[in-house]
Design a protein around this motif. Structure first.
Motif, PDB file in Angstrom:
ATOM      1  N   VAL A  96     -65.562  -0.198  46.010  1.00  0.00           N
ATOM      2  CA  VAL A  96     -64.752   0.672  46.326  1.00  0.00           C
ATOM      3  C   VAL A  96     -65.493   1.692  47.771  1.00  0.00           C
ATOM      4  CG1 VAL A  96     -64.306   3.066  45.064  1.00  0.00           C
ATOM      5  CG2 VAL A  96     -64.082   1.758  44.050  1.00  0.00           C
ATOM      6  N   PRO A  97     -64.721   2.225  48.817  1.00  0.00           N
ATOM      7  CA  PRO A  97     -65.220   3.014  50.196  1.00  0.00           C
ATOM      8  C   PRO A  97     -66.154   4.047  50.029  1.00  0.00           C
ATOM      9  CG  PRO A  97     -62.498   2.763  49.777  1.00  0.00           C
ATOM     10  CD  PRO A  97     -62.792   1.870  48.979  1.00  0.00           C
ATOM     11  N   SER A 247     -58.348   2.908  40.254  1.00  0.00           N
ATOM     12  CA  SER A 247     -59.086   2.225  41.082  1.00  0.00           C
ATOM     13  C   SER A 247     -59.876   0.450  40.543  1.00  0.00           C
ATOM     14  CB  SER A 247     -59.762   3.394  41.407  1.00  0.00           C
ATOM     15  OG  SER A 247     -61.085   2.871  42.054  1.00  0.00           O
ATOM     16  N   ALA A 248     -59.751   0.968  38.998  1.00  0.00           N
ATOM     17  CA  ALA A 248     -60.476  -0.474  38.011  1.00  0.00           C
ATOM     18  C   ALA A 248     -59.799  -1.790  38.106  1.00  0.00           C
ATOM     19  CB  ALA A 248     -61.098   0.320  36.995  1.00  0.00           C
ATOM     20  N   ALA A 249     -58.307  -0.540  38.290  1.00  0.00           N
ATOM     21  CA  ALA A 249     -57.127  -2.182  37.855  1.00  0.00           C
ATOM     22  C   ALA A 249     -57.036  -2.993  39.337  1.00  0.00           C
ATOM     23  CB  ALA A 249     -55.613  -1.103  37.467  1.00  0.00           C
ATOM     24  N   GLY A 250     -56.872  -1.696  40.229  1.00  0.00           N
ATOM     25  CA  GLY A 250     -57.086  -2.606  41.501  1.00  0.00           C
ATOM     26  C   GLY A 250     -57.513  -3.683  42.004  1.00  0.00           C
ATOM     27  N   ARG A 251     -59.312  -3.398  41.258  1.00  0.00           N
ATOM     28  CA  ARG A 251     -60.144  -4.616  42.016  1.00  0.00           C
ATOM     29  C   ARG A 251     -59.812  -5.133  40.878  1.00  0.00           C
ATOM     30  NH1 ARG A 251     -65.448  -3.026  41.491  1.00  0.00           N
ATOM     31  NH2 ARG A 251     -65.935  -0.548  39.848  1.00  0.00           N
ATOM     32  N   GLY A 252     -59.601  -4.857  40.125  1.00  0.00           N
ATOM     33  CA  GLY A 252     -60.076  -5.688  38.716  1.00  0.00           C
ATOM     34  C   GLY A 252     -60.708  -5.327  38.227  1.00  0.00           C
ATOM     35  N   ARG A 253     -60.884  -5.238  37.731  1.00  0.00           N
ATOM     36  CA  ARG A 253     -62.498  -4.428  36.727  1.00  0.00           C
ATOM     37  C   ARG A 253     -62.754  -4.094  35.455  1.00  0.00           C
ATOM     38  NH1 ARG A 253     -67.393  -6.792  37.713  1.00  0.00           N
ATOM     39  NH2 ARG A 253     -68.891  -5.455  36.154  1.00  0.00           N
TER      40      ARG A 253
END
Length: 414
Positions: A96-97, A247-253
């Motif tokens: 995450v930036p 955010s969590a879904a977008g990075r597969g977390r």
């Protein structure tokens, strides 16, 4: 409202890490010990040994490493817990930036003990005080150290709300994510080291317990028991990474659990007396924001400090809110003490561990419950699937908070 919990960390008297905390809660193993002179008569103390790095920890800048090497156990524990949660959430490596990550630290007046030591050491020779002391005496130094250690560049703030600080910090982190100020937020509960005068003042108010059980410290903390005589301090740091669902879904977390809602209410009184009405208001507001009826709540992690009036007041507030619903109720403070500023974050970690593990931990030393209408957990952990839970946090100054948590959908769980 739904916010993901993607990382957790803890440093308690049980040891460094979430795993030893969960083991203590499952086994019902008290971490209370007798205090030294000028300490509380009984407390749960952080381990004496300096911690190593959490498994998989990121490389910390050399300047921070040197600073931590000469720091006390409280700051070391704070950074350690933060790093464990950071790694657990896989935030290292720019996932995450940095500008989209926030930092909230729960606590205030964190440096009082250190300031008093310097005052006494340099009385009459003030010119020799280190120029570093002006920085060490500020609570904001902890914010700078953690942000430098982990490279956090988003919004940062300290939140002070006495013993409700941990919950208040989690609520602030949720709001930062909800208004899109950040995509993820590291929330830390800072350890509290009471001064000798604070210990005596708390004893004089009748809030501090343990004097009658100094020879048998593991029996000292007795939340919701007729024989309770006050709270037992617990030195601890805790950490939780909150993250937006996209955010969590977008990075597969995968997520541990979710925050569903929260409530906060002032009692409009400046004294130390708790308020049934304000405590009930905080809980009902949290339930309303989460879209939950009382009957859908499986478990409540009570504030449960083992103070005479505090436990009675919370018991009445729980009866008003839940009526015949009777969720399971326990108090984490019975095993690792009252972590004061860090309590809310530490107990949120305990709640999520129980949501994920499908159990409710026992209540410590509950021989004669003060209220048979409450569904208090007995002397052993119970295997029990939990879908929805509340965690309460109340503080001096009439501050009342409650947070609703939900088990993550199975497809999104760790």
């Amino acid at each position: 409202m739904k916010i993901a919990i993607t990382g957790m960390g803890a440093a308690t008297a049980a040891g460094y890490g979430v795993a030893p905390l969960v083991d203590t809660l499952r086994s019902g193993r008290s971490q209370m010990v007798a205090g030294a002179p000028l300490e509380p008569p009984v407390l749960a103390r952080l381990p004496d040994s300096k911690p190593g790095s959490p498994p998989g920890a990121v490389e910390v800048p050399a300047g921070v490493t040197r600073l931590l090497a000469r720091s006390g156990p409280e700051l070391q524990a704070l950074v350690w817990a933060g790093m464990e949660a950071w790694v657990d959430a896989s935030l290292h490596g720019g996932a995450v930036p940095p500008r989209r990550i926030g930092l909230v630290i729960a606590g205030h007046n964190l440096t009082q003990s250190r300031a008093l030591e310097v005052e006494l050491t340099y009385a009459g020779r003030r010119r020799y005080v280190s120029p570093r002391f002006v920085q060490e005496s500020l609570d904001s130094t902890a914010l700078g150290i953690v942000s430098e250690a982990l490279g956090i560049r988003g919004e940062g703030v300290l939140v002070g709300a006495a013993s409700a600080s941990g919950n208040a910090a989690l609520i602030h982190g949720c709001r930062m994510i909800a208004d899109s100020s950040v995509d993820a937020c590291l929330v830390l509960g800072a350890p509290t080291r009471l001064t000798a005068m604070q210990v005596q003042s708390l004893a004089n108010t009748g809030a501090l317990g343990g004097a009658t059980q100094a020879s048998n410290p593991r029996r000292a903390c007795r939340p919701f028991d007729e024989g309770r005589d006050g709270f037992i301090p617990g030195q601890a740091a805790a950490a939780m990474v909150l993250e937006s669902i996209p955010s969590a879904a977008g990075r597969g977390r995968p997520m541990h659990a979710t925050v569903l809602g929260y409530g906060s209410a002032l009692a409009a009184r400046s004294g130390l007396e708790p308020s049934v009405e304000a405590e009930a208001e905080a809980m009902t507001t949290a339930l309303a924001r989460a879209g939950l009826s009382p009957g859908r709540v499986d478990y409540v992690n009570a504030h449960g400090t083992a103070s005479r009036l505090g436990d009675e007041t919370e018991a009445e507030a729980l009866r008003r809110v839940f009526g015949a619903a009777r969720p399971w109720i326990n108090s984490t403070k019975g095993w690792v003490g009252h972590a004061i500023h860090a309590a809310g974050v530490l107990e949120a970690v305990a709640v999520v561990a129980q949501l994920c593990g499908g159990f409710v931990h026992p209540n410590a030393n509950l021989d004669r419950p003060i209220d048979s209408a409450l569904h208090l957990v007995g002397p052993e952990a119970i295997d029990q699937p939990i879908t929805h839970a509340l965690s309460n946090g109340f503080g001096f100054g009439g501050i009342n908070t409650s947070i609703a948590f939900g088990r993550a959908p199975r497809a999104e769980q760790r």
